[in-house]
Scaffold this motif. Structure first.
Motif, PDB file in Angstrom:
ATOM      1  N   GLU A   1      -6.370  12.199  42.156  1.00 13.01           N
ATOM      2  CA  GLU A   1      -5.100  12.106  42.866  1.00 13.01           C
ATOM      3  C   GLU A   1      -5.228  12.599  44.310  1.00 13.01           C
ATOM      4  O   GLU A   1      -4.695  11.979  45.241  1.00 13.01           O
ATOM      5  CB  GLU A   1      -4.029  12.914  42.135  1.00 13.01           C
ATOM      6  CG  GLU A   1      -3.627  12.328  40.782  1.00 13.01           C
ATOM      7  CD  GLU A   1      -2.726  13.243  39.987  1.00 13.01           C
ATOM      8  OE1 GLU A   1      -2.662  14.457  40.332  1.00 13.01           O
ATOM      9  OE2 GLU A   1      -2.095  12.780  39.025  1.00 13.01           O
ATOM     10  N   LEU A   2      -5.930  13.708  44.514  1.00 18.26           N
ATOM     11  CA  LEU A   2      -6.086  14.262  45.863  1.00 18.26           C
ATOM     12  C   LEU A   2      -6.892  13.326  46.759  1.00 18.26           C
ATOM     13  O   LEU A   2      -6.563  13.134  47.938  1.00 18.26           O
ATOM     14  CB  LEU A   2      -6.761  15.636  45.786  1.00 18.26           C
ATOM     15  CG  LEU A   2      -5.895  16.761  45.213  1.00 18.26           C
ATOM     16  CD1 LEU A   2      -6.756  17.996  44.937  1.00 18.26           C
ATOM     17  CD2 LEU A   2      -4.756  17.115  46.165  1.00 18.26           C
ATOM     18  N   LEU A   3      -7.945  12.731  46.217  1.00 20.05           N
ATOM     19  CA  LEU A   3      -8.767  11.829  47.008  1.00 20.05           C
ATOM     20  C   LEU A   3      -8.020  10.537  47.316  1.00 20.05           C
ATOM     21  O   LEU A   3      -8.124   9.997  48.422  1.00 20.05           O
ATOM     22  CB  LEU A   3     -10.073  11.536  46.279  1.00 20.05           C
ATOM     23  CG  LEU A   3     -11.066  12.706  46.251  1.00 20.05           C
ATOM     24  CD1 LEU A   3     -12.216  12.420  45.302  1.00 20.05           C
ATOM     25  CD2 LEU A   3     -11.597  13.003  47.646  1.00 20.05           C
ATOM     26  N   GLN A   4      -7.253  10.027  46.361  1.00 17.99           N
ATOM     27  CA  GLN A   4      -6.425   8.846  46.619  1.00 17.99           C
ATOM     28  C   GLN A   4      -5.472   9.100  47.775  1.00 17.99           C
ATOM     29  O   GLN A   4      -5.223   8.216  48.600  1.00 17.99           O
ATOM     30  CB  GLN A   4      -5.608   8.499  45.375  1.00 17.99           C
ATOM     31  CG  GLN A   4      -6.264   7.494  44.455  1.00 17.99           C
ATOM     32  CD  GLN A   4      -5.265   6.954  43.458  1.00 17.99           C
ATOM     33  OE1 GLN A   4      -4.434   7.670  42.922  1.00 17.99           O
ATOM     34  NE2 GLN A   4      -5.338   5.668  43.200  1.00 17.99           N
TER      35      GLN A   4
ATOM     36  N   ALA B   1      -9.138  18.369  48.025  1.00 24.80           N
ATOM     37  CA  ALA B   1     -10.058  17.721  47.083  1.00 24.80           C
ATOM     38  C   ALA B   1     -11.397  18.458  47.044  1.00 24.80           C
ATOM     39  O   ALA B   1     -12.045  18.548  45.995  1.00 24.80           O
ATOM     40  CB  ALA B   1     -10.267  16.258  47.476  1.00 24.80           C
ATOM     41  N   ASP B   2     -11.818  18.991  48.190  1.00 26.89           N
ATOM     42  CA  ASP B   2     -13.059  19.754  48.253  1.00 26.89           C
ATOM     43  C   ASP B   2     -12.965  21.006  47.386  1.00 26.89           C
ATOM     44  O   ASP B   2     -13.880  21.330  46.624  1.00 26.89           O
ATOM     45  CB  ASP B   2     -13.354  20.113  49.707  1.00 26.89           C
ATOM     46  CG  ASP B   2     -14.734  20.704  49.893  1.00 26.89           C
ATOM     47  OD1 ASP B   2     -14.863  21.745  50.554  1.00 26.89           O
ATOM     48  OD2 ASP B   2     -15.703  20.114  49.370  1.00 26.89           O
ATOM     49  N   LEU B   3     -11.834  21.720  47.499  1.00 28.02           N
ATOM     50  CA  LEU B   3     -11.629  22.921  46.681  1.00 28.02           C
ATOM     51  C   LEU B   3     -11.558  22.555  45.202  1.00 28.02           C
ATOM     52  O   LEU B   3     -12.133  23.249  44.350  1.00 28.02           O
ATOM     53  CB  LEU B   3     -10.343  23.622  47.116  1.00 28.02           C
ATOM     54  CG  LEU B   3      -9.980  24.901  46.350  1.00 28.02           C
ATOM     55  CD1 LEU B   3     -11.083  25.942  46.488  1.00 28.02           C
ATOM     56  CD2 LEU B   3      -8.646  25.455  46.842  1.00 28.02           C
ATOM     57  N   GLU B   4     -10.861  21.458  44.880  1.00 28.59           N
ATOM     58  CA  GLU B   4     -10.759  21.016  43.493  1.00 28.59           C
ATOM     59  C   GLU B   4     -12.140  20.641  42.943  1.00 28.59           C
ATOM     60  O   GLU B   4     -12.455  20.937  41.782  1.00 28.59           O
ATOM     61  CB  GLU B   4      -9.807  19.817  43.396  1.00 28.59           C
ATOM     62  CG  GLU B   4      -9.654  19.202  42.009  1.00 28.59           C
ATOM     63  CD  GLU B   4      -8.967  20.125  41.026  1.00 28.59           C
ATOM     64  OE1 GLU B   4      -8.416  21.161  41.442  1.00 28.59           O
ATOM     65  OE2 GLU B   4      -8.982  19.797  39.819  1.00 28.59           O
TER      66      GLU B   4
ATOM     67  N   ARG C   1     -15.671   6.359  46.822  1.00 29.53           N
ATOM     68  CA  ARG C   1     -14.676   5.279  46.780  1.00 29.53           C
ATOM     69  C   ARG C   1     -13.542   5.521  47.762  1.00 29.53           C
ATOM     70  O   ARG C   1     -13.190   4.641  48.559  1.00 29.53           O
ATOM     71  CB  ARG C   1     -14.105   5.147  45.366  1.00 29.53           C
ATOM     72  CG  ARG C   1     -13.052   4.038  45.250  1.00 29.53           C
ATOM     73  CD  ARG C   1     -12.480   3.977  43.857  1.00 29.53           C
ATOM     74  NE  ARG C   1     -11.485   2.919  43.771  1.00 29.53           N
ATOM     75  CZ  ARG C   1     -11.723   1.646  43.475  1.00 29.53           C
ATOM     76  NH1 ARG C   1     -12.958   1.261  43.257  1.00 29.53           N
ATOM     77  NH2 ARG C   1     -10.756   0.754  43.401  1.00 29.53           N
ATOM     78  N   TYR C   2     -12.984   6.717  47.731  1.00 30.77           N
ATOM     79  CA  TYR C   2     -11.767   6.950  48.507  1.00 30.77           C
ATOM     80  C   TYR C   2     -12.035   7.370  49.945  1.00 30.77           C
ATOM     81  O   TYR C   2     -11.107   7.467  50.744  1.00 30.77           O
ATOM     82  CB  TYR C   2     -10.873   7.955  47.767  1.00 30.77           C
ATOM     83  CG  TYR C   2     -10.377   7.355  46.476  1.00 30.77           C
ATOM     84  CD1 TYR C   2      -9.481   6.291  46.493  1.00 30.77           C
ATOM     85  CD2 TYR C   2     -10.862   7.790  45.253  1.00 30.77           C
ATOM     86  CE1 TYR C   2      -9.056   5.691  45.317  1.00 30.77           C
ATOM     87  CE2 TYR C   2     -10.439   7.198  44.065  1.00 30.77           C
ATOM     88  CZ  TYR C   2      -9.541   6.151  44.111  1.00 30.77           C
ATOM     89  OH  TYR C   2      -9.132   5.537  42.950  1.00 30.77           O
TER      90      TYR C   2
ATOM     91  N   ASN D   1     -11.827  13.938  57.992  1.00 25.11           N
ATOM     92  CA  ASN D   1     -11.177  12.641  58.199  1.00 25.11           C
ATOM     93  C   ASN D   1     -12.262  11.574  58.199  1.00 25.11           C
ATOM     94  O   ASN D   1     -13.049  11.504  59.132  1.00 25.11           O
ATOM     95  CB  ASN D   1     -10.413  12.634  59.526  1.00 25.11           C
ATOM     96  CG  ASN D   1      -9.728  11.295  59.793  1.00 25.11           C
ATOM     97  OD1 ASN D   1      -9.959  10.305  59.110  1.00 25.11           O
ATOM     98  ND2 ASN D   1      -8.882  11.274  60.800  1.00 25.11           N
ATOM     99  N   PRO D   2     -12.328  10.723  57.175  1.00 30.01           N
ATOM    100  CA  PRO D   2     -13.433   9.761  57.089  1.00 30.01           C
ATOM    101  C   PRO D   2     -13.504   8.778  58.237  1.00 30.01           C
ATOM    102  O   PRO D   2     -14.544   8.157  58.454  1.00 30.01           O
ATOM    103  CB  PRO D   2     -13.184   9.037  55.755  1.00 30.01           C
ATOM    104  CG  PRO D   2     -11.749   9.257  55.455  1.00 30.01           C
ATOM    105  CD  PRO D   2     -11.402  10.598  56.038  1.00 30.01           C
TER     106      PRO D   2
END
Length: 511
Positions: free
Chosen positions: A362-365, A372-375, A414-415, A468-469
């Motif tokens: 969910e965080l990556l989406q 997401a890194d912490l998760e 993917r995300y 930020n990708p």
């Protein structure tokens, strides 16, 4: 203002040896054409007895919907772009359609599918490909194309989601699209025209609301006029990308809530898909007649972001744009990769230990990269049996569960459009000589992934990372607590050993 251009086709008089002649397909096409013209569209109409078209050159061309006439028009008119971003290209077809040997066909008036192959049939993929050449970023295909005696049949076209298109089909692949004598029209086209003209709060100006209306109204009409319950069709509407569900199809019927929702999409997509965000802003700017300063400023910001991508020529990049940090070669844009991802299934959230990766997904989406890194770190600790305030030992990395490592890496790749992930980092690490501690090669690796500044004179603190990708160096994330000494920058020797053990495990797991 945005332009609307439409190609409308309706066929009644099929050869009865090939297909059952229809009653109201031609009438449906004429009604759709009349509606488009009243709405200010440029319309080209092909029906059984439509008048010839006059070209800008002064030449006229016949419009009887034969295979030859249609294919010639599609080839000539769509050979080069004549629309632009913010414009709409519409295609409406009423007639026979069927699926034959895993290909979907629209049947011109002279088509024949009685044998082992289809003769003079137009594949939907070909029509879609030609329409996509017009230059508009919004192409809408409306297919009332499953008709036979008393219904609209033909074996059922699949009309799958087409990349970059909005597809509105009259029924499911196994269903028929009914013609109703009481209305002297097809149920689908009657409901479609009804929906497109609803005013005020009832408006179906967006794809999303049009879909909801058709899915209610078409079955209700069929039931009202005596179609058996087990033969009532359900329309199919798909949009690619999914955000096009909020696109405004008929501006004069749009509500303020529609504009606000599009604006929200533009803000949300400005980092993960700036090209689509730019298209949305262009549409909003046209709808607002250039008077919405917020949209104008957002469009300017997004265009800077798009043009700052390294694939674009240097002279196209504004001075204000922020360039990507030095990195490995990039062959496709992040947005291109994200669009490609939509064609593949969502990654499986597999775990050898029953760990739940839903929150990470969910965080990556949502593009929440730091959270997401912490998760990721917390789930990795869980995978080796340690608490949130602990750390992972070298032997635990060397034996980290492969299924879990693959799930984490697949989600990140993917995300982020292939910009983040452990295997991405591993490739850069190998290019830098697979360093395991301090030294020139290790510094080079840290600069490439953005953990050191460009002079390799210092390590960056966690809050200095770009996250930020679209602008981060390839491989910047995940950083995790396995790689970062959060309170004091990076602890080089220890981190180097951890990286080596982690990437060794990736090699063993064959990721």
């Amino acid at each position: 203002m945005a332009r609307n251009w439409a190609l409308v086709v309706g066929i009644n008089n099929y050869n009865p040896l090939n297909f059952t002649p229809l009653k109201y397909a031609k009438r449906d096409a004429e009604r759709v054409s009349e509606f488009f013209q009243a709405a200010g569209f440029e319309v080209r109409c092909f029906t059984d007895d439509s008048p010839p078209l006059t070209l800008p050159s002064g030449h006229t061309i016949p419009t009887q919907p034969t295979y030859g006439n249609l294919i010639t028009f599609l080839q000539d008119r769509f050979e080069s772009e004549f629309l632009t971003t913010g414009d709409n290209c519409w295609f409406f077809f009423a007639g026979h359609g069927e699926r034959h040997q895993d290909r979907d066909y629209l049947m011109p008036i002279d088509a024949n599918s009685r044998g082992a192959e289809v003769i003079a049939g137009l594949t939907i993929n070909y029509v879609q490909e030609r329409l996509s050449r017009c230059g508009a970023d919004n192409v809408i295909m409306m297919l009332d194309a499953c008709r036979s005696e008393g219904s609209r049949d033909g074996g059922g076209i699949r009309a799958e989601t087409q990349k970059g298109l909005i597809t509105i089909a009259s029924c499911q692949p196994t269903q028929k699209s009914w013609e109703l004598d009481e209305l002297q029209q097809g149920a689908f086209t009657y409901a479609l025209l009804e929906a497109l003209q609803l005013p005020g709060e009832q408006s179906c100006a967006t794809v999303e609301r049009l879909s909801a209306y058709l899915n209610r109204r078409v079955p209700a009409l069929c039931q009202q006029y005596g179609i058996p319950a087990n033969k009532i069709p359900t329309p199919r509407i798909s949009a690619d990308p999914i955000e096009k569900q909020h696109f405004i199809l008929i501006p004069q019927y749009a509500r303020q809530a529609d504009l606000d929702l599009l604006k929200l999409d533009a803000y949300r997509l400005q980092r993960s898909n700036p090209i689509l965000a730019e298209q949305i802003c262009i549409r909003l700017n046209a709808l607002a007649l250039g008077r919405d300063l917020e949209v104008f400023e957002l469009l300017y910001k997004i265009r800077n972001a798009v043009r700052s991508h390294p694939n674009l020529p240097e002279d196209n990049r504004p001075d204000e744009a922020v360039p990507r940090s030095p990195n490995t070669a990039v062959t496709t844009t992040i947005s291109d990769q994200l669009e490609k991802n939509r064609e593949t299934p969502e990654p499986a959230l597999n775990s050898e230990l029953g760990i739940d990766y839903t929150r990470l997904w969910e965080l990556l989406q949502a593009g929440e990269w730091r959270d997401a890194d912490l998760e990721t770190w917390h789930r990795m600790l869980e995978a080796v049996g340690r608490g949130k305030d602990d750390w992972i030992r070298a032997d635990e990395l060397r034996n980290f569960p492969c299924a879990d490592l693959k799930t984490i890496d697949n989600l990140w790749q993917r995300y982020s459009g292939g910009n983040f992930g452990f295997t991405v980092q591993k490739k850069i690490w190998e290019e830098c000589g697979s360093p395991t501690g301090s030294g020139k090669d290790w510094d080079r690796f840290c600069v490439k992934v953005g953990w050191q500044d460009e002079t390799a004179s210092r390590y960056l603190h966690y809050d200095e990372l770009k996250a930020n990708p679209d602008f981060s160096p390839t491989g910047e994330f995940p950083v995790c607590r396995v790689l970062v000494w959060v309170r004091g920058g990076l602890l080089e020797g220890w981190v180097g050993a951890c990286v080596g053990n982690l990437f060794s495990r990736i090699q063993t797991c064959k990721l």
